[in-house]
Scaffold this motif. Structure first.
Motif, PDB file in Angstrom:
ATOM      1  N   LEU A 198       0.858  -1.179   0.000  1.00  0.00           N
ATOM      2  CA  LEU A 198       0.000   0.000   0.000  1.00  0.00           C
ATOM      3  C   LEU A 198       0.899   1.235   0.000  1.00  0.00           C
ATOM      4  CD1 LEU A 198      -2.573  -1.137   2.700  1.00  0.00           C
ATOM      5  CD2 LEU A 198      -2.870  -1.184   0.222  1.00  0.00           C
ATOM      6  N   ARG A 199       0.623   2.176  -0.880  1.00  0.00           N
ATOM      7  CA  ARG A 199       1.484   3.353  -0.987  1.00  0.00           C
ATOM      8  C   ARG A 199       1.078   4.408   0.036  1.00  0.00           C
ATOM      9  NH1 ARG A 199       5.376   5.011  -3.608  1.00  0.00           N
ATOM     10  NH2 ARG A 199       5.342   3.217  -5.035  1.00  0.00           N
ATOM     11  N   TYR A 200       2.023   4.772   0.921  1.00  0.00           N
ATOM     12  CA  TYR A 200       1.743   5.790   1.929  1.00  0.00           C
ATOM     13  C   TYR A 200       2.408   7.123   1.624  1.00  0.00           C
ATOM     14  CZ  TYR A 200       6.363   4.850   4.098  1.00  0.00           C
ATOM     15  OH  TYR A 200       7.703   4.712   4.349  1.00  0.00           O
ATOM     16  N   GLY A 201       3.167   7.207   0.539  1.00  0.00           N
ATOM     17  CA  GLY A 201       3.834   8.446   0.156  1.00  0.00           C
ATOM     18  C   GLY A 201       4.373   8.333  -1.245  1.00  0.00           C
ATOM     19  N   PRO A 202       4.922   9.431  -1.795  1.00  0.00           N
ATOM     20  CA  PRO A 202       5.328   9.447  -3.205  1.00  0.00           C
ATOM     21  C   PRO A 202       6.633   8.718  -3.516  1.00  0.00           C
ATOM     22  CG  PRO A 202       5.826  11.547  -2.168  1.00  0.00           C
ATOM     23  CD  PRO A 202       5.061  10.753  -1.156  1.00  0.00           C
ATOM     24  N   GLY A 203       7.505   8.527  -2.539  1.00  0.00           N
ATOM     25  CA  GLY A 203       8.800   7.909  -2.796  1.00  0.00           C
ATOM     26  C   GLY A 203       8.670   6.448  -3.178  1.00  0.00           C
ATOM     27  N   PRO A 204       9.633   5.923  -3.952  1.00  0.00           N
ATOM     28  CA  PRO A 204       9.552   4.516  -4.392  1.00  0.00           C
ATOM     29  C   PRO A 204       9.580   3.511  -3.253  1.00  0.00           C
ATOM     30  CG  PRO A 204      11.704   5.470  -4.905  1.00  0.00           C
ATOM     31  CD  PRO A 204      10.822   6.603  -4.481  1.00  0.00           C
ATOM     32  N   ASP A 205      10.186   3.876  -2.125  1.00  0.00           N
ATOM     33  CA  ASP A 205      10.253   2.967  -0.974  1.00  0.00           C
ATOM     34  C   ASP A 205       9.066   3.104  -0.033  1.00  0.00           C
ATOM     35  OD1 ASP A 205      12.867   2.087  -1.755  1.00  0.00           O
ATOM     36  OD2 ASP A 205      13.664   3.948  -0.943  1.00  0.00           O
ATOM     37  N   MET A 206       8.183   4.053  -0.289  1.00  0.00           N
ATOM     38  CA  MET A 206       7.135   4.384   0.682  1.00  0.00           C
ATOM     39  C   MET A 206       5.910   3.488   0.473  1.00  0.00           C
ATOM     40  SD  MET A 206       7.763   8.503   0.801  1.00  0.00           S
ATOM     41  CE  MET A 206       6.721   8.830   2.219  1.00  0.00           C
ATOM     42  N   LEU A 207       6.098   2.223   0.837  1.00  0.00           N
ATOM     43  CA  LEU A 207       5.061   1.208   0.746  1.00  0.00           C
ATOM     44  C   LEU A 207       4.925   0.536   2.100  1.00  0.00           C
ATOM     45  CD1 LEU A 207       6.294  -0.453  -2.578  1.00  0.00           C
ATOM     46  CD2 LEU A 207       4.413   1.180  -2.364  1.00  0.00           C
ATOM     47  N   LEU A 208       3.752   0.044   2.404  1.00  0.00           N
ATOM     48  CA  LEU A 208       3.566  -0.709   3.644  1.00  0.00           C
ATOM     49  C   LEU A 208       2.675  -1.908   3.404  1.00  0.00           C
ATOM     50  CD1 LEU A 208       0.506  -0.133   4.991  1.00  0.00           C
ATOM     51  CD2 LEU A 208       1.560   2.036   5.605  1.00  0.00           C
ATOM     52  N   ASP A 209       2.884  -2.927   4.218  1.00  0.00           N
ATOM     53  CA  ASP A 209       2.002  -4.088   4.245  1.00  0.00           C
ATOM     54  C   ASP A 209       1.083  -3.955   5.446  1.00  0.00           C
ATOM     55  OD1 ASP A 209       3.351  -5.048   2.054  1.00  0.00           O
ATOM     56  OD2 ASP A 209       4.557  -6.483   3.187  1.00  0.00           O
ATOM     57  N   LEU A 210      -0.145  -4.426   5.284  1.00  0.00           N
ATOM     58  CA  LEU A 210      -1.130  -4.307   6.349  1.00  0.00           C
ATOM     59  C   LEU A 210      -1.806  -5.651   6.578  1.00  0.00           C
ATOM     60  CD1 LEU A 210      -3.040  -1.447   7.509  1.00  0.00           C
ATOM     61  CD2 LEU A 210      -4.564  -3.250   6.725  1.00  0.00           C
ATOM     62  N   PHE A 211      -1.942  -6.012   7.838  1.00  0.00           N
ATOM     63  CA  PHE A 211      -2.555  -7.271   8.246  1.00  0.00           C
ATOM     64  C   PHE A 211      -3.653  -6.972   9.256  1.00  0.00           C
ATOM     65  CE2 PHE A 211       2.013  -7.575   7.616  1.00  0.00           C
ATOM     66  CZ  PHE A 211       2.122  -8.527   6.608  1.00  0.00           C
ATOM     67  N   ARG A 212      -4.780  -7.630   9.111  1.00  0.00           N
ATOM     68  CA  ARG A 212      -5.865  -7.465  10.076  1.00  0.00           C
ATOM     69  C   ARG A 212      -6.716  -8.720  10.067  1.00  0.00           C
ATOM     70  NH1 ARG A 212      -9.503  -3.137   6.614  1.00  0.00           N
ATOM     71  NH2 ARG A 212     -10.499  -4.670   5.247  1.00  0.00           N
ATOM     72  N   PRO A 213      -7.491  -8.951  11.123  1.00  0.00           N
ATOM     73  CA  PRO A 213      -8.373 -10.128  11.127  1.00  0.00           C
ATOM     74  C   PRO A 213      -9.339 -10.098   9.947  1.00  0.00           C
ATOM     75  CG  PRO A 213      -8.194  -9.181  13.318  1.00  0.00           C
ATOM     76  CD  PRO A 213      -7.550  -8.195  12.386  1.00  0.00           C
ATOM     77  N   ALA A 214      -9.474 -11.211   9.287  1.00  0.00           N
ATOM     78  CA  ALA A 214     -10.391 -11.293   8.154  1.00  0.00           C
ATOM     79  C   ALA A 214     -11.834 -11.286   8.644  1.00  0.00           C
ATOM     80  CB  ALA A 214     -10.115 -12.571   7.358  1.00  0.00           C
ATOM     81  N   ASP A 215     -12.722 -10.872   7.785  1.00  0.00           N
ATOM     82  CA  ASP A 215     -14.141 -10.915   8.119  1.00  0.00           C
ATOM     83  C   ASP A 215     -14.531 -12.340   8.492  1.00  0.00           C
ATOM     84  OD1 ASP A 215     -14.420  -8.241   7.568  1.00  0.00           O
ATOM     85  OD2 ASP A 215     -15.053  -8.566   5.490  1.00  0.00           O
ATOM     86  N   GLY A 216     -15.213 -12.468   9.619  1.00  0.00           N
ATOM     87  CA  GLY A 216     -15.638 -13.776  10.065  1.00  0.00           C
ATOM     88  C   GLY A 216     -14.593 -14.557  10.825  1.00  0.00           C
ATOM     89  N   ALA A 217     -13.395 -13.967  11.000  1.00  0.00           N
ATOM     90  CA  ALA A 217     -12.354 -14.671  11.748  1.00  0.00           C
ATOM     91  C   ALA A 217     -12.729 -14.742  13.216  1.00  0.00           C
ATOM     92  CB  ALA A 217     -11.016 -13.951  11.580  1.00  0.00           C
ATOM     93  N   ASP A 218     -12.151 -15.687  13.906  1.00  0.00           N
ATOM     94  CA  ASP A 218     -12.470 -15.927  15.315  1.00  0.00           C
ATOM     95  C   ASP A 218     -11.690 -14.956  16.208  1.00  0.00           C
ATOM     96  OD1 ASP A 218     -13.436 -16.974  17.648  1.00  0.00           O
ATOM     97  OD2 ASP A 218     -12.059 -18.684  17.678  1.00  0.00           O
ATOM     98  N   THR A 219     -12.045 -13.681  16.138  1.00  0.00           N
ATOM     99  CA  THR A 219     -11.456 -12.646  16.990  1.00  0.00           C
ATOM    100  C   THR A 219     -12.584 -11.876  17.651  1.00  0.00           C
ATOM    101  OG1 THR A 219     -11.397 -11.085  15.141  1.00  0.00           O
ATOM    102  CG2 THR A 219      -9.408 -12.388  15.525  1.00  0.00           C
ATOM    103  N   ALA A 220     -12.237 -11.080  18.636  1.00  0.00           N
ATOM    104  CA  ALA A 220     -13.246 -10.318  19.365  1.00  0.00           C
ATOM    105  C   ALA A 220     -13.735  -9.168  18.502  1.00  0.00           C
ATOM    106  CB  ALA A 220     -12.659  -9.795  20.671  1.00  0.00           C
ATOM    107  N   GLY A 221     -14.977  -9.256  18.015  1.00  0.00           N
ATOM    108  CA  GLY A 221     -15.568  -8.171  17.258  1.00  0.00           C
ATOM    109  C   GLY A 221     -15.028  -8.062  15.849  1.00  0.00           C
ATOM    110  N   SER A 222     -15.380  -6.966  15.180  1.00  0.00           N
ATOM    111  CA  SER A 222     -14.975  -6.742  13.791  1.00  0.00           C
ATOM    112  C   SER A 222     -14.258  -5.410  13.632  1.00  0.00           C
ATOM    113  CB  SER A 222     -16.199  -6.792  12.877  1.00  0.00           C
ATOM    114  OG  SER A 222     -17.147  -5.816  13.285  1.00  0.00           O
ATOM    115  N   GLY A 223     -13.684  -4.918  14.706  1.00  0.00           N
ATOM    116  CA  GLY A 223     -12.962  -3.656  14.661  1.00  0.00           C
ATOM    117  C   GLY A 223     -13.870  -2.491  15.042  1.00  0.00           C
ATOM    118  N   PRO A 224     -13.324  -1.276  15.118  1.00  0.00           N
ATOM    119  CA  PRO A 224     -11.938  -0.970  14.769  1.00  0.00           C
ATOM    120  C   PRO A 224     -10.947  -1.592  15.760  1.00  0.00           C
ATOM    121  CG  PRO A 224     -12.965   0.947  15.756  1.00  0.00           C
ATOM    122  CD  PRO A 224     -14.058  -0.075  15.576  1.00  0.00           C
ATOM    123  N   TYR A 225      -9.828  -2.053  15.213  1.00  0.00           N
ATOM    124  CA  TYR A 225      -8.818  -2.724  16.013  1.00  0.00           C
ATOM    125  C   TYR A 225      -7.711  -1.747  16.417  1.00  0.00           C
ATOM    126  CZ  TYR A 225     -10.988  -6.842  13.871  1.00  0.00           C
ATOM    127  OH  TYR A 225     -11.889  -7.793  13.447  1.00  0.00           O
TER     128      TYR A 225
END
Length: 312
Positions: free
Chosen positions: A41-68
Motif C-alpha cells: 500500500l502506498r503511503y507516500g510518493p517515494g519509491p520505498d514508501m510502501l507498507l504491508d497491512l494485516f488485520r483479522p479477516a471478516d468472520g475470523a475468530d477474533t473479538a468483534g470486527s474492529g476498529p482494532y
C-alpha cells in the motif's frame, strides 16, 4: 582506507538479505489463517514508501470486527538493509489476535540518511490514520514497535511525539500525539550513540562503523553533534510510552537495550524487560523471531499480553 561506506553497506545488505529470506520462510510457518493481507500500500510518493497491512479477516475468530488497535512495526537491517517482507509471518501472527498491523518500508542508507526513515514512518502513521475506516483501525490506540534498527526508529518516533522541542531539533513534524501512542515494543535495538564506540570483535566493529557512517553520512559519526540527537535515553519525558524491551544475552546490541531500560526506570517510566542473562545456549541478536525455541515463545506471549494490556 575506505573513503565511502557504500561497499561495506552493500555487503551487509546482501548478508541481511540472505538471512532475511531464511527468517521469512521460518516465520511464515507460524502465520495463522484468518488474517487479511494487503501488500505494498502506498503511503507516500517515494519509491520505498510502501507498507504491508494485516488485520483479522471478516468472520475470523477474533473479538468483534474492529476498529482494532493499530500496531506499527518497523523492520530492522542496520539502516542499510532489511525489508518488511522478512517479518510478515510474525506480524500475521499478531494480527490474528485482534490487531491491525502495519509494516512500513523505509529508504535505506547510504543513499538516504538520517532522519529520512523517521520522516517516512511519521508519513505512514498519517496515511494510516487518514484511512482509519477502510483499515478498521482505532487511531487512539496505537502501539509502535520494531526490531534492531527498526526498534531505534520506533523509539525515536515515540520520543518525537512525547518530548517537547525534540521534533524541532530533529526536523520532523509529528503526526501522532503522546495520547495516541499507548505503548512501545523494542526488540534488540540500538539506542545510544555513545555505546557504538565500545563494540568488541572486528566483524562487529566493522558492521557498526559501516552502519553509522552510512546512516549519518559522516565517517566520525560518533562525534557528530547533529547525529547525537538519535540517542533516545537523552530525550525521555514523563509522556514517553510504557515500553516492553527484550534482548538476547549474546546480542551485539545488548548494552543498548539495558541502557535504555535503566534510563527509563531511573526516570520513573513504565518499562518491562525480557532479558536472559544466564540462558544457555546464549541467545543472539533477533532471537525473538526463532519461534521454534522456548525463549522466542516466552517473548511472544509477553508481547501479546503487553499489547492487550496497553490497548484494552
Amino acid at each position: 582506507m575506505l573513503v565511502t561506506p557504500r561497499l561495506a553497506a552493500f555487503l551487509i545488505r546482501e548478508t541481511f538479505r540472505r538471512s532475511g529470506l531464511q527468517m521469512a520462510a521460518s516465520l511464515m510457518r507460524h502465520a495463522p489463517a484468518g488474517v487479511e493481507v494487503h501488500r505494498d500500500l502506498r503511503y507516500g510518493p517515494g519509491p520505498d514508501m510502501l507498507l504491508d497491512l494485516f488485520r483479522p479477516a471478516d468472520g475470523a475468530d477474533t473479538a468483534g470486527s474492529g476498529p482494532y488497535p493499530l500496531l506499527v512495526w518497523v523492520h530492522g537491517g542496520g539502516f542499510v538493509g532489511g525489508s518488511k517482507e522478512e517479518i510478515a509471518g510474525y506480524l500475521q501472527m499478531i494480527a490474528a489476535h485482534g490487531y491491525t498491523v502495519a509494516a512500513p518500508q523505509y529508504s535505506l542508507a547510504p543513499r538516504h540518511r538520517y532522519p529520512m526513515p523517521l520522516r517516512q514512518v511519521m508519513q505512514a502513521l498519517e496515511f494510516l490514520q487518514a484511512q482509519r475506516a477502510a483499515f478498521r483501525l482505532d487511531p487512539e490506540r496505537i502501539v509502535l514497535a520494531g526490531n534492531s534498527a527498526g526498534a531505534h526508529i520506533a523509539a525515536q518516533v515515540s520520543a518525537l511525539a512525547t518530548t517537547p522541542g525534540y521534533a524541532g531539533l530533529v526536523g520532523i513534524r509529528p503526526t501522532v500525539t503522546a495520547g495516541q501512542v499507548r505503548g512501545l515494543v523494542l526488540a534488540c535495538g540500538a539506542f545510544d550513540l555513545a555505546l557504538t564506540q565500545g563494540v568488541s570483535g572486528v566483524a562487529e566493529a566493522i558492521l557498526v562503523r559501516a552502519a553509522g557512517w552510512s546512516y549519518s553520512g559522516r565517517r566520525n559519526f560518533a562525534r557528530d553533534g547533529t547525529f547525537a540527537s538519535l540517542s533516545v535515553p537523552d530525550y525521555l519525558t514523563p509522556a514517553f510510552p510504557p515500553t516492553l524491551l527484550t534482548t538476547g544475552n549474546a546480542d551485539l546490541l545488548r548494552a543498548h537495550t539495558e541502557r535504555l531500560y535503566e534510563a527509563m526506570r531511573a526516570a520513573g517510566l513504565e518499562a518491562e524487560a525480557v532479558f536472559w542473562p544466564d540462558y544457555v545456549p546464549a541467545l543472539d541478536h533477533e532471537y525473538q523471531f526463532d519461534l521454534d525455541t522456548e525463549p522466542a515463545q516466552v517473548f511472544r506471549d509477553r508481547l501479546l499480553g503487553f499489547l492487550a494490556a496497553r490497548t484494552a
